[in-house]
Design an enzyme around this catalytic site. Sequence first.
Site, PDB file in Angstrom:
ATOM      1  CE  LYS A  52      -7.389  47.922 -26.913  1.00  9.45           C
ATOM      2  NZ  LYS A  52      -6.987  48.054 -25.478  1.00  9.45           N
ATOM      3  CD  GLU A 108     -16.120  53.468 -35.280  1.00 14.31           C
ATOM      4  OE1 GLU A 108     -15.903  52.523 -34.513  1.00 14.31           O
ATOM      5  OE2 GLU A 108     -15.241  54.288 -35.618  1.00 14.31           O
ATOM      6  CG  ASP A 112     -17.790  62.374 -31.332  1.00 11.56           C
ATOM      7  OD1 ASP A 112     -18.718  63.191 -31.318  1.00 11.56           O
ATOM      8  OD2 ASP A 112     -16.803  62.467 -30.585  1.00 11.56           O
ATOM      9  CE  LYS A 140     -20.580  61.559 -27.966  1.00 12.54           C
ATOM     10  NZ  LYS A 140     -19.322  61.931 -27.273  1.00 12.54           N
ATOM     11  CG  PHE A 161     -16.807  60.627 -22.610  1.00 10.88           C
ATOM     12  CD1 PHE A 161     -16.035  60.736 -23.757  1.00 10.88           C
ATOM     13  CD2 PHE A 161     -16.563  59.574 -21.732  1.00 10.88           C
ATOM     14  CE1 PHE A 161     -15.037  59.819 -24.038  1.00 10.88           C
ATOM     15  CE2 PHE A 161     -15.549  58.650 -22.011  1.00 10.88           C
ATOM     16  CZ  PHE A 161     -14.792  58.778 -23.162  1.00 10.88           C
ATOM     17  NE  ARG A 174     -11.559  49.213 -24.453  1.00 11.40           N
ATOM     18  CZ  ARG A 174     -11.538  50.157 -25.395  1.00 11.40           C
ATOM     19  NH1 ARG A 174     -12.605  50.382 -26.115  1.00 11.40           N
ATOM     20  NH2 ARG A 174     -10.440  50.859 -25.614  1.00 11.40           N
TER      21      ARG A 174
END
Length: 184
Positions: A52, A108, A112, A140, A161, A174
Amino acid sequence: MHSMDDALWLQRFPELELLIPSHELQERVAALGAQIARDYANCPPLLVGVLKGSLLFMADLLRAIPLRVSYDLVAVSSYGAETASTGQVRLLKDLDSPIENRHVLVVEDIYDTGLTLSYLLELLQQREPLSLRVCTLLSKPARRQVSVPIAYCGFEIADRFVVGYGLDYAEQYRNLPFIAALNQ
Ligand code: 5GP
């Protein structure tokens, strides 16, 4: 410096630390869209968003590409710690249509470890698209396990994060119009 709107959100979410303000996101997305429009001027791509997390980025990016593009969506399992180490990624929702003879651009949210993108690229490549490239909003590099070629990248970020602009923590955050680090 951040916009008044970002400041209002941050007052209500004291656990967040602003990393990329909304105006910087919008500027970068516009630049990525312009670059994609130039590169694909003669071969409008099919954008494939990864649910999502890429939803907000995808929605803005689409509107920054003045070409006859179409889009489709896939969903992959988000992994917990164990899945990340085993590299297990599962397809939860497949594309609606075949991609043979299409120029495919995967969109995307964040690159990561690279496990999700490497799985997805392998899966899509088997369907023999005319071309297959990746546009990621964030990268990242600190946690990379698998390298995949990235054609377009919005921002490189440190090993924190992050939430917002599609990215969640336990399905929250979100809807933030900016990217923030979550201090727990
Ligand atoms: P990768 O497979 O490259 O490790 O990670 C891809 C997925 O992990 C992303 O699509 C995203 O769902 C999740 N992810 C990785 N880093 C972060 C982060 O900092 N914040 C959030 N919210 N999700 C992340």
